[in-house]
Scaffold this motif. Structure first.
Motif: not given
Length: 245
Positions: A35-45
């Motif tokens: 899961v690659a994303d700029l948002s750490a919170a979004g990726a973690a969710e």
């Protein structure tokens, strides 16, 4: 099952919306999802949701315009089989107020970064690998965001060209072009949702899961004779023409 025995799939922009739905679908289809994303919170969710469903996933937080970071992403993807380029940006500008910087930023994120990831992944993907790029129905024409239209038209053209480049390696490259999809970005425009719904032939708006299903088709091993295609997923609205929405 040990994680190294599963094929892995990278999904960029998977911290929310369409990307999250794609990650969930590929997890259900037996991939270890990165899961690659700029948002750490979004990726973690997203990783939490996948793990809760019994699927293997891990998060990588990165800016896709950072070529060194994307190379590290590819290098760290054990048993890579699938790359889904979903990450991108969108904003509206009327033509008179568009600037060269608006164009450059849109191209840098939506097209150049995607090209870089495709090139890096193509060097390690084995025979039977899959690349799926998220285009947009807007690539065929829309008002008030010419820079976005141009960038996504570039994605569509690049997808077709890359399909020919990689055909000899038996790696397929296809694109999915969403129409109006119920994401957080769309819900922020709640006042116009009813009008958008009424413009749809079937009287309903699309969901991220609709796009995830389309991506899953291209990823399926049985789709090995399908490459260089752009699948428009818009509830039929484009049948009568692809003008602005």
């Amino acid at each position: 099952m040990a994680s190294q025995t599963l094929p892995s799939a990278i999904v960029t922009g998977a911290g929310s919306g369409i990307g999250r739905a794609i990650a969930q679908r590929l997890g259900a289809d037996g991939y270890a999802v990165i899961v690659a994303d700029l948002s750490a919170a979004g990726a973690a969710e997203t990783v939490r949701l996948l793990a809760e469903a019994g699927h293997q996933a891990r998060a990588v937080v990165l800016d896709i315009t950072d070529a060194a970071a994307t190379q590290a992403l590819i290098d760290g993807a054990e048993n890579l089989r699938v790359l889904v380029n979903n990450a991108g940006i969108f904003n509206t500008r009327d033509f008179d107020s568009l600037t060269a910087e608006d164009f450059r930023k849109m191209y840098e994120v939506n097209l150049v970064a995607m090209f870089t990831l495709c090139q890096q992944a193509a060097r390690v993907l084995p025979e039977g690998g899959r690349i799926v790029n998220l285009v947009s129905r807007a690539a065929f024409g829309a008002r008030n965001y010419a820079h976005y239209v141009a960038s996504k038209a570039g994605v569509a053209g690049f997808t077709k060209a890359l399909a020919l480049e990689l055909a000899a390696k038996q790696i397929t490259v296809n694109g999915v072009a969403p129409g109006v999809i119920m994401t957080d970005m769309l819900l922020e425009r709640a006042e116009g949702l009813e009008g958008l719904r009424l413009q749809q032939p079937g009287g309903k708006l699309g969901t991220p899961e609709h796009i995830a299903h389309a991506v899953a088709f291209f990823v399926d091993p049985r789709a090995d004779y399908v490459t260089g295609q752009i699948l428009i997923v818009d509830g039929g609205r484009s049948v009568g023409g692809t003008a602005a929405f």
